[in-house]
Write a protein that holds these residues in place. Structure first.
Motif, short mmCIF file in Angstrom:
data_model
loop_
_atom_site.label_atom_id
_atom_site.label_comp_id
_atom_site.label_asym_id
_atom_site.label_seq_id
_atom_site.Cartn_x
_atom_site.Cartn_y
_atom_site.Cartn_z
N CYS A 47 1.34 -1.27 -0.20
CA CYS A 47 -0.34 0.12 0.23
C CYS A 47 0.86 0.95 0.26
O CYS A 47 1.93 2.02 0.15
CB CYS A 47 -1.10 -0.14 1.13
N CYS A 50 1.59 2.86 3.47
CA CYS A 50 2.23 2.06 4.42
C CYS A 50 3.82 3.06 5.15
O CYS A 50 5.14 2.73 4.81
CB CYS A 50 2.86 0.94 3.76
N THR A 85 -0.44 -7.32 14.40
CA THR A 85 -0.45 -6.18 13.33
C THR A 85 0.98 -6.88 12.59
O THR A 85 1.59 -7.85 13.26
CB THR A 85 -0.05 -5.41 13.30
N ARG A 112 -4.96 -7.35 13.27
CA ARG A 112 -5.13 -6.11 11.98
C ARG A 112 -4.94 -6.49 10.74
O ARG A 112 -3.59 -6.98 10.32
CB ARG A 112 -3.97 -5.06 12.08
N ASN A 114 -5.64 -6.91 6.46
CA ASN A 114 -6.25 -6.07 4.99
C ASN A 114 -7.15 -6.27 4.45
O ASN A 114 -7.93 -5.91 3.17
CB ASN A 114 -5.11 -5.80 4.10
N SER A 140 -7.89 -2.82 7.75
CA SER A 140 -7.90 -1.14 6.85
C SER A 140 -8.94 -1.33 5.51
O SER A 140 -9.11 -2.57 4.65
CB SER A 140 -6.35 -1.78 5.99
N PRO A 142 -9.96 1.64 2.81
CA PRO A 142 -9.14 3.13 3.20
C PRO A 142 -10.32 3.91 2.96
O PRO A 142 -10.70 5.63 3.02
CB PRO A 142 -8.22 3.71 1.36
N ARG A 153 -4.25 0.86 -3.11
CA ARG A 153 -3.61 -0.11 -2.55
C ARG A 153 -4.27 -1.11 -3.88
O ARG A 153 -3.48 -2.27 -3.20
CB ARG A 153 -4.73 -0.60 -1.56
N VAL A 184 -10.53 0.39 9.41
CA VAL A 184 -9.98 1.29 9.36
C VAL A 184 -9.31 2.50 8.16
O VAL A 184 -9.49 1.73 7.02
CB VAL A 184 -7.68 1.00 9.78
N TYR A 185 -9.52 4.07 8.42
CA TYR A 185 -9.46 4.95 7.27
C TYR A 185 -7.93 5.51 7.15
O TYR A 185 -8.13 6.42 7.89
CB TYR A 185 -10.88 5.79 7.36
N ASN A 186 -7.70 5.25 5.73
CA ASN A 186 -6.49 5.95 5.58
C ASN A 186 -6.85 7.49 4.63
O ASN A 186 -6.88 7.22 3.41
CB ASN A 186 -5.29 5.92 5.71
N CYS A 321 -3.88 4.41 16.69
CA CYS A 321 -4.05 2.58 15.94
C CYS A 321 -5.57 2.22 16.14
O CYS A 321 -6.26 1.33 15.96
CB CYS A 321 -3.54 1.64 17.05
#
Length: 326
Positions: A47, A50, A85, A112, A114, A140, A142, A153, A184-186, A321
């Motif tokens: 990603c 990352c 993780t 955690r 993906n 995850s 996004p 990704r 989780v949002y990035n 986190c």
């Protein structure tokens, strides 16, 4: 690659620790809650955001012996949460053993994921295994659209994530109160995330209406200017602009909630860090700095090591986190 030294010496950016007037905030809490363990940098994805630069070509995986050391220290020091993780933690062949042993002593075990890894034949059994052991999943995703997720990704990632989320819902995750499913949002670029509560509402509406997907909470995490994302900022000449954005949004109220104050982070080789971001830049804790060195010893309150990457954890509503901190 962008180094911590470069971040710490940027013109116009004051050193992060100079913003902290409360000496107590520079230290960990006396009692730590979470042992976060990175069991490997190997991942089926690479990603763009990352910070640990995980990917298919990485070979670093935690050994069973180091996992045993982690469990000994976890019990001796009275931790309550084991947060696993990676990388993709599923790609460590000792993951199932680690979870089975951890659930005997921990109040909560988090993995955690993906999501996409759980579509691969070798790992399709893991959702049922997670559910059996009541593992809390942090997934995850996004964004709630294919275009934005796949841009960050890789092609097809969003579709695979949706398939896995529907499977997790079918076995109870996000619907059974004992099977927690968090997202989780990035951000997809050099900007701060939208308010967590409003973004969570959007995710829940969109995912439910379009895919009949339910989940518990959404955590927004600010992209840290290190690792793969830091390299992108440097190459695209956006580093100074992004750091200025983080510094301008510095929120003193986020300091007390920084995750480094309540956790200890362990890398795949057993080295110790204040947090996962410090691990990514190899900024080890002061004092005993490997998990094996802690066995049979009392974990004392320690001074946290900071750098200018810490601005990402204290910008706006704060970031960790577990989502926002202020």
């Amino acid at each position: 690659m962008l180094s911590l030294e470069e971040l710490n010496s940027l013109d116009g950016v004051s050193y992060f620790e100079e913003n902290i007037s409360d000496e107590d905030v520079k230290k960990t809490e006396k009692i730590l809650q979470t042992l976060q363990v990175n069991i490997g940098k190997k991942c089926n994805l690479a990603c763009k955001h990352c910070h640990v630069q995980a990917g298919p070509n990485r070979t670093e995986l935690m050994s069973k012996d180091i996992m045993k050391d982690c469990l000994v220290v976890f019990k001796e020091q009275g931790f309550s949460i084991l947060d696993i993780t990676g990388g993709a933690p599923e790609m460590n062949p000792e993951l199932m053993w680690f979870i089975e042993e951890a659930t005997k002593i921990a109040k909560k075990v988090i993995v955690r994921t993906n999501l996409t890894i759980l579509k691969e034949e070798e790992y399709k059994h893991l959702p049922e295994f997670y559910a059996k052991h009541k593992v809390e999943l942090v997934c995850s995703l996004p964004y709630y659209t294919a275009k934005d997720t796949n841009r960050q990704r890789g092609e097809g990632v969003f579709e695979d994530c949706i398939d896995v989320l529907q499977k997790l819902n079918e076995i109870g995750y996000g619907r059974n109160p004992e099977l927690i499913l968090n997202m989780v949002y990035n951000p997809g670029g050099a900007f701060l995330p939208a308010p967590q509560a409003s973004l969570e509402e959007q995710y829940k509406i969109k995912l439910k209406n379009q895919f009949d997907i339910d989940f518990n909470q959404l955590f927004t995490i600010t992209n840290n200017p290190i690792g793969r994302f830091g390299g992108f900022l440097k190459r695209s000449n956006n580093l100074e602009r992004y750091m200025d954005r983080l510094c301008s949004a510095f929120n003193p109220s986020a300091l007390k909630g920084m995750m480094c104050r309540t956790q200890l982070s362990v890398s795949w080789d057993g080295s110790l860090y204040d947090c996962d971001f410090n691990q990514a830049v190899d900024l080890k804790v002061e004092g005993e700095n490997s998990i094996s060195m802690l066995k049979g010893k009392e974990l004392s309150q320690r001074k946290i090591k900071f750098g200018n990457h810490c601005y990402a954890c204290t910008a706006g509503a704060g970031s960790s986190c577990g989502g926002t901190t202020a």
